[in-house]
Enzyme design. Structure first.
Site, short mmCIF file in Angstrom:
data_model
loop_
_atom_site.label_atom_id
_atom_site.label_comp_id
_atom_site.label_asym_id
_atom_site.label_seq_id
_atom_site.Cartn_x
_atom_site.Cartn_y
_atom_site.Cartn_z
N TYR A 161 26.40 5.46 6.10
CA TYR A 161 27.11 6.70 5.75
C TYR A 161 26.25 7.92 6.08
CZ TYR A 161 30.01 9.84 2.89
OH TYR A 161 30.82 10.86 2.44
N LYS A 165 27.14 10.86 8.80
CA LYS A 165 27.27 12.26 8.37
C LYS A 165 26.22 13.15 9.04
CE LYS A 165 30.85 11.83 5.72
NZ LYS A 165 32.13 12.46 6.11
#
Length: 251
Positions: A161, A165
């Site tokens: 993640y 990002k």
């Protein structure tokens, strides 16, 4: 919001990915309240997406729900074609769709790595590429990418993640430079710990101690920053920037 594109005809149209719940839902509602016609994109929750559409229509706004997995090029293209067939323009794109598949690196399956990268990063690429072609012809547009503070700081158990990002942040800056000459702004919003379905299972015992404001954020507070970047004339000279909405977690 109608003042934003004074050189264009018609009401502004906004595409919000992952808009059936949480931050995406709040963004869809606030943009509709500003006068935009909103595309409520979803992948797996048609009832929730239609509920958002109905809520917008109840206060006199315009909206449609479109199913599309934004990690799939053919589905993104079909969604954009449907929007253009209905409204003939796209003025705002909010890349919000995202998932988590948390786990420590040594236990993380390649499948869980790839799914997060595909949706959270490649999905941003696919949607932005498709919409930018339209905005370039219009010589105007605003693109807002939802990243995360963990893309700046990292977070144990979220290597996939955080990598996705962080990629969104670099992508935002690069595309902002490419599209600026045609009047298109590209910015990102980095939420901190926001109370949503995605974060409800996160162990939050120590999180409050790292938030100077001493509370979790609300989806509407993230949506407020998106509204400014998408709809406010004062944002027309802002591009390539990352705006943290995190209660002071990252300073």
């Amino acid at each position: 919001m109608k003042d934003l594109h004074t050189n264009l005809l018609g009401d502004p149209v906004a595409v919000v990915t992952g808009a059936s719940r949480g931050i995406g839902r709040a963004i869809a509602l606030v943009l509709a309240a500003q006068g935009a016609k909103v595309v409520v994109n979803y992948a797996n929750s048609p009832a929730a997406a239609e509920a958002v559409v109905q809520e917008i229509q109840d206060f006199g706004g315009g909206a449609i729900a479109i199913k599309a997995d934004v990690s799939q090029p053919s589905e993104v293209d079909a969604m954009i074609e449907q929007v253009m067939a209905k409204w003939q323009r796209i003025d705002v794109l909010v890349n919000n769709a995202g998932i988590t598949k948390d786990g420590l690196l040594l236990r993380m399956k390649l499948e869980d790595w790839q799914k997060v990268i595909d949706l959270n990063l490649t999905g941003v690429f696919l949607c932005t590429k498709a919409v930018s072609k339209i905005m370039l012809k219009q010589k105007a547009g605003r693109i807002i990418n939802i990243t995360s503070v963990v893309g700046e700081t990292g977070n144990a158990g979220q290597a996939n993640y955080s990598a996705a990002k962080a990629g969104v942040i670099g992508f935002t800056k690069s595309v902002a430079k490419e599209l600026a000459s045609r009047g298109i702004t590209v910015n990102a919003v980095a939420p901190g710990f926001i109370t949503t379905d995605m974060t409800k299972d996160v162990k939050a015992n120590d999180i409050l101690g790292h938030i100077p404001l001493g509370r979790y954020g609300k989806p509407e507070e993230v949506a407020g920053m998106v509204r400014f970047l998408a709809a406010d004339a004062a944002a027309s000279y802002i591009t390539g920037q990352i705006f943290n909405v995190d209660g002071g977690m990252v300073m």
